[in-house]
Design a protein around this motif. Structure first.
Motif, mmCIF file in Angstrom:
data_model
loop_
_atom_site.group_PDB
_atom_site.id
_atom_site.type_symbol
_atom_site.label_atom_id
_atom_site.label_comp_id
_atom_site.label_asym_id
_atom_site.label_seq_id
_atom_site.Cartn_x
_atom_site.Cartn_y
_atom_site.Cartn_z
ATOM 1 N N PHE A 86 0.498 5.330 1.027
ATOM 2 C CA PHE A 86 -0.304 6.294 1.775
ATOM 3 C C PHE A 86 -0.112 7.687 1.171
ATOM 4 O O PHE A 86 1.008 8.163 1.019
ATOM 5 C CB PHE A 86 0.110 6.307 3.247
ATOM 6 N N LEU A 103 2.970 -1.115 4.309
ATOM 7 C CA LEU A 103 3.058 0.268 3.841
ATOM 8 C C LEU A 103 4.414 0.438 3.175
ATOM 9 O O LEU A 103 5.443 0.404 3.842
ATOM 10 C CB LEU A 103 2.895 1.242 5.016
ATOM 11 N N CYS A 151 0.812 -1.213 0.000
ATOM 12 C CA CYS A 151 0.000 0.000 0.000
ATOM 13 C C CYS A 151 0.847 1.265 0.000
ATOM 14 O O CYS A 151 1.930 1.302 0.577
ATOM 15 C CB CYS A 151 -0.928 0.016 1.225
ATOM 16 N N ARG A 170 0.177 2.765 9.101
ATOM 17 C CA ARG A 170 1.067 1.592 9.050
ATOM 18 C C ARG A 170 0.612 0.525 10.045
ATOM 19 O O ARG A 170 0.556 -0.662 9.713
ATOM 20 C CB ARG A 170 2.503 2.012 9.361
#
Length: 270
Positions: free
Chosen positions: A203, A228, A201, A218
């Motif tokens: 952010f 993350l 992912c 996270r």
């Protein structure tokens, strides 16, 4: 009688399909059927599109081999285009009328301007292309437009973390986290069905002060056994040097308020 297209028409159509589907593999059969042309002809057209986009620093086209292969468009932004955009945004945000009580910068209008968000999203997305993320994650609400644009350009889904659970989203996972700047305890939640286990992912947010929100994200992703792998923000508060994260990407740095009451902003080292 099947319609025939000349080279200029085919190139226009191919470019539109590729640019509107970034990071998605498009099989050549789609173009042969759409444009009623031989695969060899389409391949020649794609070479022209690839060379044109590369020369203009608008992106690149990769060829994917194999039965399920094809071509895909990857968005890129040149250093010159990035510098021009970031410098212009700094000038817009440094006005004295931008500073609101508490020494905050008013950026709501910027975050709702499609032209600004499209360019900022393109720049941030280009910095994270190599990570091959599965999702872009943000927290409600101001960072959503920017995160959406990054997700669209990377060709992945957007996940919105809530500050309060929504009953319409079913069972959720909630965690408490400590704000990196105010040190207050806050809560964030994510629906259990929203993300696949083991995902990578990215952010994206509008502003980073102490890094508390990113740290919370996270930890929340850890509950889903997800990773993350990157952080990107529009503005980084350089007046808060001790952050919970050291590795992140920002477009602008906020350096406090000057003696005339205006915001001090500068481009980040992109």
């Amino acid at each position: 009688m099947e319609q025939k297209f000349n080279r200029n028409q085919r190139i226009a159509a191919i470019t539109k399909v590729l640019v509107e589907n970034p990071n998605k593999i498009i099989n050549l059969n789609r173009f042969t059927e759409l444009l009623n042309a031989a695969k060899s002809t389409i391949s020649e057209d794609i070479v022209i599109v690839r060379e044109s986009l590369s020369r203009l620093s608008m992106g690149k086209i990769e060829t994917i081999s194999g039965a399920a292969g094809g071509v895909k468009f990857i968005s890129e932004v040149s250093k010159e285009q990035t510098s021009e955009f970031v410098d212009g945004l700094c000038n817009v945000l440094m006005g004295k009328d931008r500073v609101v009580p508490g020494d905050f910068i008013y950026i709501t209008d910027i975050l709702s301007d499609p032209n600004v968000i499209t360019q900022a999203g393109s720049i941030l997305a280009s910095k994270f292309n190599s990570l091959e993320v599965d999702y872009v994650v943000t927290i409600e609400t101001k960072g959503i437009p920017l995160a959406y644009e990054v997700a669209k350009i990377l060709g992945v889904k957007l996940i919105i973390v809530r500050r309060d659970p929504k009953v319409t989203e079913g069972p959720t996972v909630s965690i408490n986290y400590v704000s990196g700047s105010s040190k207050k305890i806050q809560t964030m939640s994510l629906a259990r069905k929203s993300i696949n286990k083991g995902s990578k992912c990215l952010f994206i947010d509008d502003f980073m002060k102490g890094g508390g929100t990113a740290s919370g994200i996270r930890n929340l992703l850890h509950e889903f056994e997800c990773e993350l792998v990157g952080i990107g923000v529009l503005i980084d508060d350089a007046d808060t040097p001790r952050k919970l994260f050291n590795e992140y990407m920002s477009l602008l740095q906020f350096n406090g308020i000057d003696e005339n009451g205006g915001a001090i902003l500068s481009p980040s080292n992109l």
